[in-house]
Design a protein around this motif. Structure first.
Motif, mmCIF file in Angstrom:
data_model
loop_
_atom_site.group_PDB
_atom_site.id
_atom_site.type_symbol
_atom_site.label_atom_id
_atom_site.label_comp_id
_atom_site.label_asym_id
_atom_site.label_seq_id
_atom_site.Cartn_x
_atom_site.Cartn_y
_atom_site.Cartn_z
ATOM 1 N N ALA A 43 0.838 -1.198 0.000
ATOM 2 C CA ALA A 43 0.000 0.000 0.000
ATOM 3 C C ALA A 43 0.867 1.241 0.000
ATOM 4 N N VAL A 44 0.399 2.259 -0.717
ATOM 5 C CA VAL A 44 1.095 3.542 -0.781
ATOM 6 C C VAL A 44 0.102 4.649 -0.452
ATOM 7 N N GLY A 45 0.629 5.830 -0.190
ATOM 8 C CA GLY A 45 -0.213 6.997 0.064
ATOM 9 C C GLY A 45 -0.031 7.527 1.471
ATOM 10 N N GLY A 46 -0.508 8.747 1.669
ATOM 11 C CA GLY A 46 -0.317 9.424 2.937
ATOM 12 C C GLY A 46 -0.995 8.759 4.109
ATOM 13 N N THR A 47 -2.108 8.056 3.866
ATOM 14 C CA THR A 47 -2.786 7.397 4.979
ATOM 15 C C THR A 47 -1.913 6.301 5.582
ATOM 16 N N VAL A 48 -1.392 5.398 4.745
ATOM 17 C CA VAL A 48 -0.633 4.269 5.305
ATOM 18 C C VAL A 48 0.712 4.718 5.862
ATOM 19 N N THR A 49 1.365 5.681 5.221
ATOM 20 C CA THR A 49 2.635 6.149 5.777
ATOM 21 C C THR A 49 2.401 6.839 7.121
ATOM 22 N N THR A 50 1.287 7.561 7.234
ATOM 23 C CA THR A 50 0.975 8.225 8.500
ATOM 24 C C THR A 50 0.578 7.209 9.567
ATOM 25 N N LEU A 51 -0.097 6.136 9.180
ATOM 26 C CA LEU A 51 -0.434 5.098 10.149
ATOM 27 C C LEU A 51 0.826 4.458 10.734
ATOM 28 N N VAL A 52 1.845 4.271 9.912
ATOM 29 C CA VAL A 52 3.118 3.769 10.439
ATOM 30 C C VAL A 52 3.727 4.792 11.395
ATOM 31 N N ALA A 53 3.700 6.066 10.981
ATOM 32 C CA ALA A 53 4.255 7.113 11.837
ATOM 33 C C ALA A 53 3.510 7.200 13.167
ATOM 34 N N GLU A 95 5.110 6.427 16.593
ATOM 35 C CA GLU A 95 5.290 7.781 17.126
ATOM 36 C C GLU A 95 6.565 8.429 16.580
ATOM 37 N N LEU A 96 6.634 8.459 15.248
ATOM 38 C CA LEU A 96 7.812 8.999 14.571
ATOM 39 C C LEU A 96 7.785 10.518 14.586
ATOM 40 N N VAL A 97 8.652 11.117 15.357
ATOM 41 C CA VAL A 97 8.811 12.558 15.399
ATOM 42 C C VAL A 97 10.316 12.853 15.450
ATOM 43 N N PRO A 98 10.904 13.386 14.373
ATOM 44 C CA PRO A 98 10.255 13.729 13.102
ATOM 45 C C PRO A 98 10.014 12.490 12.240
ATOM 46 N N TYR A 99 9.300 12.705 11.157
ATOM 47 C CA TYR A 99 9.001 11.629 10.218
ATOM 48 C C TYR A 99 10.300 11.107 9.592
ATOM 49 N N ASP A 100 10.373 9.801 9.412
ATOM 50 C CA ASP A 100 11.568 9.166 8.862
ATOM 51 C C ASP A 100 11.155 8.244 7.720
ATOM 52 N N SER A 101 11.313 8.713 6.489
ATOM 53 C CA SER A 101 10.848 7.941 5.336
ATOM 54 C C SER A 101 11.611 6.625 5.193
ATOM 55 N N VAL A 120 9.894 4.133 7.370
ATOM 56 C CA VAL A 120 8.553 3.778 6.899
ATOM 57 C C VAL A 120 8.602 2.865 5.682
ATOM 58 N N HIS A 121 9.549 3.108 4.779
ATOM 59 C CA HIS A 121 9.592 2.379 3.506
ATOM 60 C C HIS A 121 9.777 0.878 3.733
ATOM 61 N N LEU A 122 8.853 0.096 3.165
ATOM 62 C CA LEU A 122 8.822 -1.365 3.240
ATOM 63 C C LEU A 122 8.559 -1.878 4.659
ATOM 64 N N ARG A 123 8.010 -1.027 5.517
ATOM 65 C CA ARG A 123 7.607 -1.416 6.868
ATOM 66 C C ARG A 123 6.293 -2.198 6.800
#
Length: 331
Positions: free
Chosen positions: A216-226, A230-236, A239-242
């Motif tokens: 799955a791709v898109g802002g929803t799934v990447t944000t759900l991983v974050a 609790e990723l602060v700051p965001y770390d691509s 997230v990638h292939l998580r």
């Protein structure tokens, strides 16, 4: 052409979606993205479009301002070609020309692409990480969700797609149609889930042999991983292939269902401007997984932008585009 003869090109891909406007500045060669950096702005172009069928002038102004910045960044990057695609919201809006004209004034060549092309570009961008593996790829955006089942033959640079479909299910559309309350009523959340599930079930019923892997791709799934981590700051790179499990999606829904948008915005890992559509987005992902019988999915940071960048590289090299679609480029 041998590996030693590969020409690396700098390209820029702009994608204007229902919720976000995005830019990828990429170095590409031989149909692959070698390196890229992205810039995303939450512009919420699709706000109200499901109900009115028209763009709001303030939303158009947000997109134009973001694209003004993107064109400057592409110029500074030295991009040989720039593609500009628009997806679900622009397909729906009767007054889309008010945006398209202003994009042309910036020197861009905007293309409103059909859902099938959107799906092919997304699959092409994602499948490089899974060469020769039959996978399902879902791109859940603000106005639509594209689902593709197939594989990518890396050696022959060929896509073998069993089935692709664009469904009018997205986090902005579901929010506007079902989740008007802040927070929404529990009955409305249930209704939203039933509505999405019925359409996803119809897709999967037409796909008798389902791949083992759902990406799955898109802002929803990447944000759900974050959110989950609790990723602060965001770390691509994290997230990638998580892997994102159905249980983690359900926990995120339970966490948000009784919160206002302002309270969701304060949660670690949430982009504040995405908060108003995050609950709906999570419900869409839950129903996608339930309908397909998936207990987990793989989250990819690659998407339509990666597919578009690779396609621009093919066009500049004089090659036939793998996805069967040719972007119109500004330079």
């Amino acid at each position: 052409m041998t590996d030693g003869e590969m020409v690396t090109r700098r390209v820029a891909a702009i994608d204007i979606g229902t919720v976000s406007s995005r830019l990828s500045l990429a170095e590409v060669a031989a149909g692959r993205v070698l390196a890229a950096r992205k810039h995303t702005e939450i512009t919420d172009l699709g706000q109200g479009v499901d109900a009115t069928g028209r763009f709001d002038e303030a939303a158009v102004a947000r997109v134009v301002e973001a694209c003004r910045t993107f064109t400057a960044e592409a110029r500074a990057f030295g991009a040989e070609g720039v593609s500009t695609t628009l997806t679900s919201a622009a397909r729906d809006a009767a007054n889309a020309e008010i945006l398209l004209g202003q994009l042309r004034d910036l020197g861009l060549v905007p293309q409103v692409i059909p859902g099938e092309v959107e799906a092919r570009l997304t699959f092409f961008g994602v499948a490089h990480d899974f060469p020769d593996e039959r996978i399902a790829v879902a791109d859940s955006g603000g106005g639509s969700t594209e689902i593709v089942v197939g594989s990518y033959c890396e050696r022959g640079h060929e896509l073998e797609l069993d089935r692709l479909q664009s469904l009018d299910i997205g986090c902005r559309r579901v929010t506007d149609r079902f989740l008007a309350g802040d927070p929404p009523a529990g009955a409305d959340i249930l209704a939203a889930g039933r509505w999405a599930r019925a359409q996803f079930e119809a897709y999967w019923e037409g796909q008798p042999t389902r791949p083992d892997r759902l990406v799955a791709v898109g802002g929803t799934v990447t944000t759900l991983v974050a959110m989950t981590h609790e990723l602060v700051p965001y770390d691509s790179s994290f997230v990638h292939l998580r892997t994102l499990s159905a249980l983690e999606v359900e926990r995120a829904i339970d966490r948000m269902r009784k919160l206002t948008a302002a309270q969701i915005a304060a949660l670690p890992g949430i982009q504040p401007k995405r908060a108003p559509v995050m609950l709906a987005g999570a419900v869409v992902i839950r129903e996608l997984m339930r309908a397909g019988g998936y207990m987990e999915l793989t989250v990819s940071e690659n998407s339509l932008l990666a597919g578009a960048a690779a396609t621009i590289g093919e066009v500049l090299a004089g090659e036939r585009p793998t996805v069967g679609w040719t972007p119109e480029l500004s330079r």
